[in-house]
Motif scaffolding. Structure first.
Motif, PDB file in Angstrom:
ATOM      1  N   GLY A  61       3.216   5.155 -13.540  1.00  0.00           N
ATOM      2  CA  GLY A  61       2.722   4.512 -14.537  1.00  0.00           C
ATOM      3  C   GLY A  61       2.723   2.981 -14.422  1.00  0.00           C
ATOM      4  N   HIS A  62       2.925   2.313 -13.154  1.00  0.00           N
ATOM      5  CA  HIS A  62       2.633   1.057 -12.960  1.00  0.00           C
ATOM      6  C   HIS A  62       1.569   0.400 -12.731  1.00  0.00           C
ATOM      7  CE1 HIS A  62       7.297   1.207 -11.404  1.00  0.00           C
ATOM      8  NE2 HIS A  62       7.102   1.349 -12.663  1.00  0.00           N
ATOM      9  N   VAL A  63       0.355   1.522 -12.619  1.00  0.00           N
ATOM     10  CA  VAL A  63      -1.082   0.932 -12.699  1.00  0.00           C
ATOM     11  C   VAL A  63      -1.691   1.171 -13.977  1.00  0.00           C
ATOM     12  CG1 VAL A  63      -3.132   1.481 -11.727  1.00  0.00           C
ATOM     13  CG2 VAL A  63      -1.415   1.480 -10.248  1.00  0.00           C
ATOM     14  N   GLU A  64      -2.339   0.070 -14.491  1.00  0.00           N
ATOM     15  CA  GLU A  64      -3.039   0.228 -15.669  1.00  0.00           C
ATOM     16  C   GLU A  64      -4.230  -0.317 -15.967  1.00  0.00           C
ATOM     17  OE1 GLU A  64      -1.176  -1.913 -19.594  1.00  0.00           O
ATOM     18  OE2 GLU A  64       0.290  -1.780 -18.343  1.00  0.00           O
ATOM     19  N   TRP A  71      -1.656  -4.110 -11.899  1.00  0.00           N
ATOM     20  CA  TRP A  71      -0.542  -3.310 -11.071  1.00  0.00           C
ATOM     21  C   TRP A  71       0.559  -4.226 -11.459  1.00  0.00           C
ATOM     22  CZ3 TRP A  71      -0.103  -1.900  -5.259  1.00  0.00           C
ATOM     23  CH2 TRP A  71       1.077  -1.258  -5.150  1.00  0.00           C
ATOM     24  N   ARG A  72       1.570  -3.467 -12.433  1.00  0.00           N
ATOM     25  CA  ARG A  72       2.570  -4.059 -13.047  1.00  0.00           C
ATOM     26  C   ARG A  72       3.673  -3.777 -11.915  1.00  0.00           C
ATOM     27  NH1 ARG A  72       2.603  -5.761 -18.493  1.00  0.00           N
ATOM     28  NH2 ARG A  72       1.064  -4.552 -19.706  1.00  0.00           N
ATOM     29  N   VAL A  81       8.510  -5.927  -8.683  1.00  0.00           N
ATOM     30  CA  VAL A  81       9.235  -7.015  -8.098  1.00  0.00           C
ATOM     31  C   VAL A  81       8.261  -8.224  -8.032  1.00  0.00           C
ATOM     32  CG1 VAL A  81       9.818  -8.175  -5.825  1.00  0.00           C
ATOM     33  CG2 VAL A  81      10.521  -5.696  -6.551  1.00  0.00           C
ATOM     34  N   ARG A  82       7.021  -8.019  -7.835  1.00  0.00           N
ATOM     35  CA  ARG A  82       6.000  -9.060  -7.704  1.00  0.00           C
ATOM     36  C   ARG A  82       5.167  -9.400  -9.090  1.00  0.00           C
ATOM     37  NH1 ARG A  82       3.455  -7.046  -2.005  1.00  0.00           N
ATOM     38  NH2 ARG A  82       5.586  -6.253  -1.113  1.00  0.00           N
ATOM     39  N   GLY A  83       5.455  -8.707 -10.277  1.00  0.00           N
ATOM     40  CA  GLY A  83       4.915  -8.924 -11.284  1.00  0.00           C
ATOM     41  C   GLY A  83       3.649  -8.402 -11.580  1.00  0.00           C
ATOM     42  N   MET A  84       2.859  -8.870 -12.300  1.00  0.00           N
ATOM     43  CA  MET A  84       1.420  -8.364 -12.788  1.00  0.00           C
ATOM     44  C   MET A  84       0.404  -8.874 -11.725  1.00  0.00           C
ATOM     45  SD  MET A  84      -0.188  -6.670 -14.912  1.00  0.00           S
ATOM     46  CE  MET A  84      -0.100  -7.050 -16.537  1.00  0.00           C
ATOM     47  N   LEU A  85      -0.027  -7.706 -10.766  1.00  0.00           N
ATOM     48  CA  LEU A  85      -0.858  -7.939  -9.716  1.00  0.00           C
ATOM     49  C   LEU A  85      -2.318  -7.933 -10.105  1.00  0.00           C
ATOM     50  CD1 LEU A  85       1.094  -6.179  -6.812  1.00  0.00           C
ATOM     51  CD2 LEU A  85       1.338  -8.472  -7.629  1.00  0.00           C
ATOM     52  N   ARG A  86      -3.240  -8.783  -9.659  1.00  0.00           N
ATOM     53  CA  ARG A  86      -4.659  -8.788  -9.996  1.00  0.00           C
ATOM     54  C   ARG A  86      -5.099  -7.831  -8.788  1.00  0.00           C
ATOM     55  NH1 ARG A  86      -6.881 -13.342 -12.949  1.00  0.00           N
ATOM     56  NH2 ARG A  86      -8.829 -12.349 -12.801  1.00  0.00           N
ATOM     57  N   PRO A  87      -6.320  -7.303  -9.289  1.00  0.00           N
ATOM     58  CA  PRO A  87      -7.166  -6.408  -8.272  1.00  0.00           C
ATOM     59  C   PRO A  87      -7.557  -7.027  -6.965  1.00  0.00           C
ATOM     60  CG  PRO A  87      -8.348  -6.547 -10.360  1.00  0.00           C
ATOM     61  CD  PRO A  87      -7.035  -7.166 -10.524  1.00  0.00           C
ATOM     62  N   MET A 129       0.916  -1.449  -0.136  1.00  0.00           N
ATOM     63  CA  MET A 129      -0.049   0.245  -0.133  1.00  0.00           C
ATOM     64  C   MET A 129       0.984   1.302   0.080  1.00  0.00           C
ATOM     65  SD  MET A 129      -2.993  -0.215  -0.515  1.00  0.00           S
ATOM     66  CE  MET A 129      -2.807  -1.688  -1.474  1.00  0.00           C
ATOM     67  N   SER A 130       2.006   1.339   0.705  1.00  0.00           N
ATOM     68  CA  SER A 130       2.798   2.485   0.898  1.00  0.00           C
ATOM     69  C   SER A 130       3.435   2.742  -0.378  1.00  0.00           C
ATOM     70  CB  SER A 130       3.796   2.249   1.802  1.00  0.00           C
ATOM     71  OG  SER A 130       4.785   1.291   1.309  1.00  0.00           O
ATOM     72  N   GLY A 131       3.455   1.758  -1.482  1.00  0.00           N
ATOM     73  CA  GLY A 131       3.896   2.030  -2.811  1.00  0.00           C
ATOM     74  C   GLY A 131       2.770   2.429  -3.721  1.00  0.00           C
TER      75      GLY A 131
END
Ligand code: C2E
Ligand code: MG
Ligand code: MG
Ligand code: MG
Length: 281
Positions: free
Chosen positions: A38-41, A64-65, A68-74, A28-30
């Motif tokens: 621009g890491h959120v798409e 969220w690209r 470190v963790r790769g593509m994050l699903r919502p 969350m802090s990130g």
């Protein structure tokens, strides 16, 4: 030996603080930074219109690209964003992006209704409504808010006032995930929306179960008698598509039609696959 074990433990802990999805606070802090960088798409999933036999609407689904963790699903970060209040910044961004992308689609010759998902939380935030009143009139086409009910709405009167402000700003309201845990008849009674989305859990056994088919058909009829357009979500099988078409469902969404995809891929899809989609009709 003990000292070495302790050191190893510390090393593991440090790595996890950076890379472990369980460490949600660090995630969350990130988030605000991720939006800025621009890491959120927004990915877009098509909605197939059964009467017009084509795709004239899409739903924006956030991704969220993470470096470190790769593509994050919502599902991994939305609940936490709601708890921390970051959902507001995220949704502001989604709204702006949806308007920009809708314009790009229009410039490529595609007049498309664009939906974003709006957390029930924001139905308690009059400042979000202020922003909607500024931004929505700038959209070049129809905007839809899919109201996703992940938390019990605390102040129903305020929520209804805010929904009215969205509608007055020209935004259509869609009741998302109908038939899942929280999105219930009580909800339908209160919200005067434009669209109802039947949750995947209700349609997943549609062609297997007579009982499920009866529930879905009754839901479609109920929605129609309330003046709502019906979209079935999570359709993967051609048989389910045909059955829903026969039941008078208005729109179909699901992997059968198209997955959530980047704007670039969506534009290719709209250009190339329109003809092929006709095979469903
Ligand atoms: P939703 O709005 O009900 O979106 C449908 C979810 O089902 C999406 O997952 C989509 O990828 C998935 N899906 C679509 N078609 C199929 C199918 O044929 N089969 C299967 N198995 N799944 C399918 P996603 O993208 O992971 O989104 C999950 C949820 O996260 C969304 O559910 C929505 O409630 C929430 N969400 C996504 N973006 C946002 C956002 O910007 N704001 C808020 N508040 N919530 C969001
Ligand atoms: Mg949705
Ligand atoms: Mg849904
Ligand atoms: Mg759903």
């Amino acid at each position: 030996d003990q000292a070495r074990a302790a050191r190893r433990k510390i090393a593991v802990f440090d790595a996890e603080a950076y890379g472990d999805p369980a460490s949600n606070l660090s995630l969350m802090s990130g988030m605000l930074r991720a939006i800025e960088d621009g890491h959120v798409e927004l990915f877009y999933q098509p909605k197939f219109d059964l009467r017009r036999r084509g795709v004239h609407a899409v739903e924006g689904l956030v991704r969220w690209r993470h470096p470190v963790r790769g593509m994050l699903r919502p599902d991994l970060f939305i609940p936490m964003a709601e708890e921390t209040g970051h959902i507001r910044a995220l949704t502001d961004w989604c709204l702006r992006q949806a308007i920009v992308d809708q314009k790009l689609m229009a410039e490529a010759g595609h007049e498309i209704e664009v939906a974003i998902n709006v957390s029930g939380r924001l139905l308690g935030d009059p400042e979000f409504a202020d922003l909607v009143e500024v931004l929505a009139p700038q959209a070049c086409g129809k905007l839809i808010f899919e109201i996703t009910e992940t938390a019990v709405i605390e102040n129903p009167d305020l929520a209804l006032t805010i929904l009215d402000r969205f509608k007055a700003a020209g935004v259509d309201i869609s009741i998302d995930d109908f038939g899942s845990g929280l999105s219930s008849l009580a909800y339908l009674k209160q919200i005067r929306g434009h669209e109802l989305k039947i949750d995947r859990s209700l349609v997943v056994d549609l062609t297997q179960s007579q009982r499920d088919a009866l529930i879905v058909r009754s839901t479609i009829d109920l929605a129609h008698s309330l003046g709502l357009k019906v979209t079935a979500e999570g359709i993967e099988e051609p048989d389910a598509f045909q059955l829903l078409a026969a039941m008078g469902c208005d729109q179909i969404q699901g992997y059968l039609i198209g997955k959530p995809q980047t704007l670039t891929d969506l534009m290719d899809f709209l250009r190339d696959d329109r003809g092929e989609l006709k095979r469903f009709g």
